[in-house]
Enzyme design. Structure first.
Site, PDB file in Angstrom:
ATOM      1  CE  LYS A  82     -11.551 -14.035  35.840  1.00 24.22           C
ATOM      2  NZ  LYS A  82     -11.712 -12.576  36.033  1.00 24.22           N
ATOM      3  CB  SER A 157      -8.298 -11.265  36.063  1.00 24.75           C
ATOM      4  OG  SER A 157      -9.637 -11.053  36.456  1.00 24.75           O
ATOM      5  CB  SER A 181     -11.107  -8.367  35.471  1.00 27.71           C
ATOM      6  OG  SER A 181      -9.941  -8.109  36.221  1.00 27.71           O
TER       7      SER A 181
END
Length: 479
Positions: A82, A157, A181
């Site tokens: 990420k 997220s 997330s």
């Protein structure tokens, strides 16, 4: 299976081949890269393609093994990272235009641990601005789409991570979770994850200029999103390896002690006034039945008050955000994210000052209540969201949108505030008006017992099946 189809293999099956030398790491990586190039243009899950260095890294590992080196436990497994986590030589943008040139001087612990285990990074995945939405879109990298269809948000997220791994881009996807997330994208895409408990996975970004706030440190954790529960058992022991840059990391083995007799599971459908959708209700029943058939002692009982703990904890987090981050959000964020935060502050009125100190103290009271309850019930099976996953940009639609996206997700961020592990696993493929959509449930576990949550997820998966299989059939039909 041809070499071109190796991307279809879970990490567990893939390493059975790479570690025996039946296929090379380069073979595995090239297949996953081909898949990435095939499907990512429609998804925008991976926003930095690392194909060239991934192939080079794979060849280095193959040559080392040919020279007598012992292959790592994740030898040749393609992974994604990420973009809010440091990877040496790459930008840690966090989805923010102003951070596009923040180049990481070194690898974060999770990146180092994965690569030390033999995993190979093929790309970096998208996140919303400041990694603070349950949807994934930003002005720097654009929107990520859910492989099940554009009517479903990919979650956030770690939305890029969830969409990537379920579409076949890498067998493992790194993500993180401060309020859901990891679990939001797992639920949106039909993936499997476990939010580790506080202190389980070492965390640090070498590019950071200041330390994060106390609640951000204690609520945010690093983890992985996978297509199968078995891959969590394979990969998490490598992810939790100690790193001295995290002084509060707790060095423990992945597997805890075996329990005597059937494991008791507290089962609840309580949604604290939010409507429970019939498809979520059915998913919970399926998960309950799967656990009972697997030998668990599942009992529908009252659990400690999730709502009070969750809302208090998230209001405290918003107080910290208001104090430490609001200036940055106002200065560097888009109008969209600024508007969303204004509604966040309405949904979760920030706790500040002396009241914040009091809530931090009360956190221990909540954690103690849960610890005592989980002496009898080390696992808790509950909804994750009371409704099927929402559509893209739902959180931009004012108070009602934020309430549906985040306000009702009390089972999610309660676990962050408590610092307890919680797995998310699909328990149903619902046939909804816009098309099929996975429905995930949550399994919370006693402190340090991520392994028990993953075992329970595996039992549910054995009944329901892996959601990637019907997803790939659907993607093939569309293409």
């Amino acid at each position: 299976m041809t070499l071109r189809d190796l991307w279809r293999l879970n990490a567990t099956d893939l390493t059975n081949l790479t570690r025996k030398g039946e296929i090379s790491a380069e073979d595995a990586i090239k297949s996953s890269i081909d898949r990435m190039h095939q499907v990512n243009p429609d998804l925008n899950a991976v926003v930095e393609d690392l194909s060239t260095e991934a192939v080079s890294h794979a060849r280095e590992l193959d040559n080392a093994v040919a020279g007598g080196a012992e292959p790592g436990p994740l030898h040749g497994v393609p992974v994604t990272i990420k973009i809010n986590i440091d990877q040496r030589g790459h930008a840690t943008t966090n989805g923010v235009v102003a951070l596009k040139d923040v180049i990481a001087p070194d690898d974060a612990p999770v990146v180092r641990n994965l690569q030390n285990a033999g995993a190979i990074v093929i790309g970096r995945t998208n996140t919303p601005e400041f990694s603070f939405r349950a949807d994934t879109d930003n002005e720097l990298h654009g929107r990520t789409y859910n492989p099940w269809g554009r009517h479903i948000s990919p979650g956030g997220s770690s939305g890029g991570a969830g969409a990537a791994v379920m579409a076949g881009i890498g067998a493992l996807a790194h993500g993180n979770d401060i309020g859901g997330s990891l679990r939001f994208p797992a639920a949106a895409n039909g993936a499997v994850t476990v939010k580790p408990g506080l202190g389980r996975v070492p965390a640090f970004n070498p590019s950071q200029k200041v330390e994060r706030g106390l609640l951000a440190q204690s609520m945010s954790v690093q983890g992985l999103i996978t297509r199968s529960a078995a891959d969590l058992h394979l990969s998490m022991p490598s992810l939790i390896a100690a790193d001295p840059r995290d002084p509060f990391h707790v060095a423990m083995s992945w597997r805890g002690e075996k329990t005597d007799g059937p494991i008791k599971v507290a089962f609840t459908k309580n949604t604290y006034g939010y409507d429970l959708h019939p498809e979520v209700d059915k998913a919970l029943d399926t998960a309950r039945d799967a656990l009972m058939d697997a030998g668990y002692d599942v009992q529908e009982v009252n659990i400690p008050d999730v709502f009070e703990c969750a809302r208090g904890g998230y209001r405290a987090l918003m107080g910290e955000v208001l104090t430490l981050l609001k200036t940055d959000i106002e200065a560097a964020g888009s109008q969209t994210i600024r508007d969303i935060f204004e509604v966040y502050f309405q949904e979760f009125p920030p706790i500040t000052g002396a009241e914040l100190i009091g809530m931090l103290a009360r956190r221990t009271q909540y954690a103690r209540e849960w610890a005592l309850f989980m002496l009898d019930y080390p696992l808790i099976l509950s909804p994750f969201l009371p409704q099927p996953f929402f559509g893209p940009d739902r959180d931009t639609e004012g108070p009602e949108g934020v309430h549906e996206v985040l306000g009702c997700a009390v089972y999610s961020y309660a676990m962050n505030f408590l610092g307890l592990p919680a797995a998310s696993v699909p328990a149903r493929l619902a046939d909804l008006p816009n098309g099929p959509q996975p429905i995930n449930v949550q399994i919370a576990a006693a402190r340090w017992r991520e392994d028990m949550a993953v075992d329970a997820a595996a039992a549910i998966e054995a009944r329901v099946g892996q959601m990637c299989l019907p997803l790939w059939e659907r993607m093939d039909q569309v293409n």
